[in-house]
Design a protein around this motif. Sequence first.
Motif, PDB file in Angstrom:
ATOM      1  N   LEU A  22       0.819  -1.206   0.000  1.00 48.83           N
ATOM      2  CA  LEU A  22       0.000   0.000   0.000  1.00 48.83           C
ATOM      3  C   LEU A  22       0.858   1.263   0.000  1.00 48.83           C
ATOM      4  O   LEU A  22       0.391   2.334  -0.398  1.00 48.83           O
ATOM      5  CB  LEU A  22      -0.922   0.012   1.214  1.00 48.83           C
ATOM      6  N   VAL A  23       2.100   1.144   0.464  1.00 46.59           N
ATOM      7  CA  VAL A  23       2.981   2.311   0.516  1.00 46.59           C
ATOM      8  C   VAL A  23       3.271   2.824  -0.891  1.00 46.59           C
ATOM      9  O   VAL A  23       3.261   4.035  -1.138  1.00 46.59           O
ATOM     10  CB  VAL A  23       4.292   1.963   1.245  1.00 46.59           C
TER      11      VAL A  23
ATOM     12  N   THR B 275      -4.010  -6.664  -3.603  1.00 47.31           N
ATOM     13  CA  THR B 275      -2.929  -5.803  -4.066  1.00 47.31           C
ATOM     14  C   THR B 275      -3.453  -4.888  -5.137  1.00 47.31           C
ATOM     15  O   THR B 275      -3.974  -5.338  -6.148  1.00 47.31           O
ATOM     16  CB  THR B 275      -1.774  -6.650  -4.618  1.00 47.31           C
ATOM     17  N   THR B 276      -3.333  -3.577  -4.922  1.00 45.90           N
ATOM     18  CA  THR B 276      -3.980  -2.614  -5.808  1.00 45.90           C
ATOM     19  C   THR B 276      -2.991  -1.621  -6.376  1.00 45.90           C
ATOM     20  O   THR B 276      -3.273  -0.444  -6.483  1.00 45.90           O
ATOM     21  CB  THR B 276      -5.072  -1.861  -5.045  1.00 45.90           C
ATOM     22  N   SER B 277      -1.810  -2.073  -6.727  1.00 48.57           N
ATOM     23  CA  SER B 277      -0.816  -1.171  -7.298  1.00 48.57           C
ATOM     24  C   SER B 277      -1.326  -0.557  -8.574  1.00 48.57           C
ATOM     25  O   SER B 277      -1.847  -1.254  -9.463  1.00 48.57           O
ATOM     26  CB  SER B 277       0.483  -1.932  -7.563  1.00 48.57           C
ATOM     27  N   THR B 278      -1.233   0.752  -8.654  1.00 48.42           N
ATOM     28  CA  THR B 278      -1.713   1.450  -9.836  1.00 48.42           C
ATOM     29  C   THR B 278      -0.573   1.875 -10.740  1.00 48.42           C
ATOM     30  O   THR B 278      -0.776   2.627 -11.674  1.00 48.42           O
ATOM     31  CB  THR B 278      -2.508   2.705  -9.413  1.00 48.42           C
ATOM     32  N   SER B 279       0.632   1.416 -10.420  1.00 47.05           N
ATOM     33  CA  SER B 279       1.779   1.813 -11.244  1.00 47.05           C
ATOM     34  C   SER B 279       1.822   1.017 -12.522  1.00 47.05           C
ATOM     35  O   SER B 279       1.251  -0.054 -12.632  1.00 47.05           O
ATOM     36  CB  SER B 279       3.063   1.622 -10.451  1.00 47.05           C
TER      37      SER B 279
ATOM     38  N   ILE C 119       0.316  19.466   3.025  1.00 45.74           N
ATOM     39  CA  ILE C 119      -1.143  19.597   3.110  1.00 45.74           C
ATOM     40  C   ILE C 119      -1.837  18.852   1.973  1.00 45.74           C
ATOM     41  O   ILE C 119      -2.707  17.997   2.201  1.00 45.74           O
ATOM     42  CB  ILE C 119      -1.551  21.080   3.103  1.00 45.74           C
ATOM     43  N   LEU C 120      -1.469  19.170   0.718  1.00 47.54           N
ATOM     44  CA  LEU C 120      -2.153  18.540  -0.406  1.00 47.54           C
ATOM     45  C   LEU C 120      -1.785  17.069  -0.528  1.00 47.54           C
ATOM     46  O   LEU C 120      -2.648  16.227  -0.810  1.00 47.54           O
ATOM     47  CB  LEU C 120      -1.828  19.284  -1.708  1.00 47.54           C
ATOM     48  N   GLY C 121      -0.511  16.741  -0.294  1.00 45.37           N
ATOM     49  CA  GLY C 121      -0.112  15.339  -0.319  1.00 45.37           C
ATOM     50  C   GLY C 121      -0.797  14.549   0.780  1.00 45.37           C
ATOM     51  O   GLY C 121      -1.248  13.419   0.568  1.00 45.37           O
TER      52      GLY C 121
ATOM     53  N   ILE D 132       2.164   6.916  -5.113  1.00 47.18           N
ATOM     54  CA  ILE D 132       1.691   7.311  -6.441  1.00 47.18           C
ATOM     55  C   ILE D 132       0.642   8.408  -6.325  1.00 47.18           C
ATOM     56  O   ILE D 132       0.540   9.293  -7.186  1.00 47.18           O
ATOM     57  CB  ILE D 132       1.131   6.083  -7.182  1.00 47.18           C
ATOM     58  N   VAL D 133      -0.120   8.369  -5.242  1.00 48.61           N
ATOM     59  CA  VAL D 133      -1.141   9.389  -5.008  1.00 48.61           C
ATOM     60  C   VAL D 133      -0.513  10.647  -4.408  1.00 48.61           C
ATOM     61  O   VAL D 133      -0.831  11.773  -4.802  1.00 48.61           O
ATOM     62  CB  VAL D 133      -2.229   8.851  -4.060  1.00 48.61           C
ATOM     63  N   ALA D 134       0.394  10.452  -3.449  1.00 47.77           N
ATOM     64  CA  ALA D 134       0.925  11.578  -2.670  1.00 47.77           C
ATOM     65  C   ALA D 134       1.938  12.422  -3.420  1.00 47.77           C
ATOM     66  O   ALA D 134       1.945  13.652  -3.281  1.00 47.77           O
ATOM     67  CB  ALA D 134       1.552  11.059  -1.381  1.00 47.77           C
TER      68      ALA D 134
END
Length: 320
Positions: free
Chosen positions: A52-53, A316-320, A105-107, A58-60
């Motif tokens: 999940l990290v 497992t939900t890796s979006t990379s 803040i946004l991350g 990828i989001v942050a």
Amino acid sequence: MTLAAIPSPPQGVWYLGPIPIRAYAMCIIAGIIVAVWLTRKRYAARGGNPELVLDAAIVAVPAGIIGGRIYHVITDNQKYFCETCDPIDALKITNGGLGIWGAVILGGLAVAAFFKFKKLPLAPFADAVAPGVILAQGIGRLGNWFNQELYGAETTVPWGLEIYYRVDDAGRFAPVTGTSTGEIMAVVHPTFLYELLWNVLIFALLLWADKRFKLGHGRVFALYVAGYTLGRFWIEQMRVDEATLVGGIRINTIVSAVVFIGAVIVFFLLKKGRETPEEVDPNYPETPTDGGEAEVASVASGKNESKKAGPIDGETTSTS
């Protein structure tokens, strides 16, 4: 003339054909890699799924970069919106200029939304990521060294920083993208180095405090915010670059003081103790048997003493 001094790099940008390789960007990327590596170890030791990290990163990361740039442009708007300025420069992020407040803040909001979607508590992840974040900030400060920016007043101390006159291929003054002529414009306080060393100190403090007091429920993250802002407050007093002033005080000084007070209050209001692996991620079957108490020692020694968790079928939900 000083007896000794720290030289600035002769340049901060190299070219592979038409492709610019910017040291500032490379430092940020290096910091992100280190933060992700360390957070995976710490989050797994607490009982979370380390995969999940990567998804959270990828989001942050893009959200943090956008937030950091927005904060920088707002608080240093005079650099981009004046009679002789080109507003398009506000979009040139590789030239330097990221505000940590906007990035956090946004991350942070992006990661919070991600964990809400996953229906997992955010606090254990925040505690796992905090040491890596401040270490990444320290690594990122090396980018300011290459860019010859965010330094302090002129000085004669032995560790003063030499600022070189840089020019482009046409001989025009180009402090960020140019190459040094060897001429020293000034010897200044290396505030980038002061902040780098302070960040490493707070990094070590977070690891020690987390192990010594078994911190959890977001208290490691609150301690990170308090520690970083305390250092930023006094370092900000030494900087001489242009900045937005409020009542004659640099805006980042005011923000540091306010956020420091808030972080200290939050630290003491948060619940004591540390979450159990079941509280961190009840859907993750293979968790450390020590409840995450040994992650600091394992990271420091280079050995992960907790049980290694494997991926969950279908989870497992890796979006990379």
